[in-house]
Enzyme design. Structure first.
Site, PDB file in Angstrom:
ATOM      1  N   ARG A 172       0.808  -1.228   0.000  1.00 41.25           N
ATOM      2  CA  ARG A 172       0.000   0.000   0.000  1.00 41.25           C
ATOM      3  C   ARG A 172       0.843   1.280   0.000  1.00 41.25           C
ATOM      4  NH1 ARG A 172      -3.025  -3.529  -1.097  1.00 41.25           N
ATOM      5  NH2 ARG A 172      -5.151  -3.816  -0.359  1.00 41.25           N
ATOM      6  N   SER A 247     -11.197  -1.233   3.029  1.00 41.64           N
ATOM      7  CA  SER A 247     -10.511  -1.696   4.238  1.00 41.64           C
ATOM      8  C   SER A 247     -10.119  -0.486   5.073  1.00 41.64           C
ATOM      9  CB  SER A 247      -9.248  -2.471   3.881  1.00 41.64           C
ATOM     10  OG  SER A 247      -9.582  -3.666   3.220  1.00 41.64           O
ATOM     11  N   GLU A 350      -5.817   2.525   7.143  1.00 42.93           N
ATOM     12  CA  GLU A 350      -5.350   2.325   5.774  1.00 42.93           C
ATOM     13  C   GLU A 350      -5.661   3.514   4.852  1.00 42.93           C
ATOM     14  OE1 GLU A 350      -5.174   1.394   1.819  1.00 42.93           O
ATOM     15  OE2 GLU A 350      -7.152   1.022   2.636  1.00 42.93           O
TER      16      GLU A 350
END
Ligand code: EPU
Length: 356
Positions: A172, A247, A350
């Site tokens: 990420r 998420s 996130e």
């Protein structure tokens, strides 16, 4: 002519529906708009934030005293082999402009029988945003296929090509969202390398479960993309209808020693998880699903300050009735604390926050 709006509520631009006012929002639809938009911000001494689909972003209640650039530059095509890439039978290159939906690129490529991004079908967001956080799902990650991006370099004030080798991708993460060059590049187009062919079993756990249950035997890119979307739809909320940012927490990655220790405590650890980019500096390939931790902590379906832990996928926070960032932050801290007290892992947010 630039399309400029003033005092726009960020909550109306992002799927989580949280965020205060942005001073300016500029929608760019053409290459020439990009330098102009940055010039507009520079003249007023305002910071810039580039927003794609807003599927993974929100902001604090005070909003953003700056310029949000909305990327709406469209176009998808198959292109010639780019300079520096070798010509090879069955290999093809596709380019999408930043404003295109990532999933539309997946469909375009999969329909033509090319494999490499089909498992990333249905991920919300734009093609320009995909490399920023190195999106990934069901065993595929952008880092595996990205060739380069064309970008407006705000430092050099010109368009440049950033090759994959300079993107420093890991879980990420990339140079576009971490390190000293955050905010430097506006991603104008994204080029991926794909191959004729198909994925073969065994697939990523939840995809394999779908294949087994339905007796699927067609693993063509288009059918994989369809199956992935079905798996996603059964678990993940549709951002058009339900407010969330996908998420909400990152998964936890552990070193081998940490993984041994966690397993000894009965924690589910996946060894050699595929989803960490090869350039990950940590090389921590042991994964603990934060969804598992949250579920084991008994939080599925629980509501914190108007934010609900999805009862289908514990990693997803749904904004049922949260009014403000303060609600979101309180929910985040409470969930993280419960998980920490039970398991000793700090789970981190996130999605991104728009800030100067
Ligand atoms: N799990 C639970 N309970 C849950 C959810 C998950 O126990 O409620 C455990 C199960 O063991 C399950 C495992 O977690 O087998 C994996 O779950 P899943 O395949 O749904 O993946 P994830 O780790 O929860 C990540 C990405 C998703 C991506 C999926 C599929 C992150 C932060 N999330 O989620 O990406 O779609 O893998 O590859 O890495 C996103 O980033 O917004 C996103 C949705």
């Amino acid at each position: 002519m630039l399309k400029i709006e003033e005092n726009v509520m960020i909550k109306n631009l992002v799927t989580m529906r949280i965020g205060g006012p942005a001073k300016f929002v500029i929608t760019v639809t053409d290459k020439e708009d990009i330098p102009e938009a940055y010039k507009f911000a520079k003249e007023r001494n305002l910071p810039v934030w580039v927003l794609g689909g807003g599927a993974n972003t929100f902001s604090k209640d005070e909003g953003f005293e700056g310029v949000i650039i909305l990327d709406r530059i469209m176009g998808i095509s198959q292109i010639e082999t780019p300079a520096g890439e070798e010509e090879k039978e069955g290999v093809a290159y596709f380019k999408a402009y930043g404003g295109e939906q990532w999933d539309d690129l997946v469909t375009y490529v999969s329909e033509r029988g090319f494999s490499g991004i089909e498992a990333m079908a249905g991920i919300p967001g734009t093609a320009g945003a995909a490399p920023v956080q190195n999106i990934g799902a069901y065993g595929q990650e952008v880092t595996q296929v990205i060739v380069s991006v064309e970008a407006y370099d705000t430092k050099l004030e010109k368009f440049v090509v950033v090759p994959a080798s300079e993107m420093k991708m890991s879980y990420r993460k990339s140079i576009f969202n971490s390190g000293e060059n955050v905010g430097r590049y506006f991603i104008y187009s994204t080029t991926v390398r794909v191959e004729k062919g198909q994925l073969n079993p065994p697939f990523y756990r939840s995809l394999q479960a779908y294949v087994d249950e339905h007796g699927e035997t067609d693993f063509s890119p288009l059918n994989i993309a369809r199956m992935v979307k079905e798996v996603r739809n059964s678990k993940l909320p549709d951002p058009e209808k339900i407010a969330s940012a996908g998420s909400f927490f990152k998964n936890v990655y552990l070193t081998d020693e940490e993984a041994d220790e966690a397993e000894a405590r009965g924690i589910q650890v996946w060894r050699n998880a595929k989803e960490v980019g090869p350039d990950s500096p940590e090389k921590r390939t042991n994964l603990v699903n934060s969804g598992w931790l949250i579920e084991e902590a008994g939080l599925k379906g629980k509501v914190f300050h108007g934010m609900k832990v999805s009862d289908k996928a514990a990693l997803i926070l749904i904004n049922e009735s949260a009014e403000s960032y303060a609600d979101l932050a309180a929910a985040r801290e409470e969930i993280a604390k419960i998980v920490f007290d039970k398991f000793g892992f700090k789970i981190e947010q996130e999605p991104d926050e728009i800030e100067a």
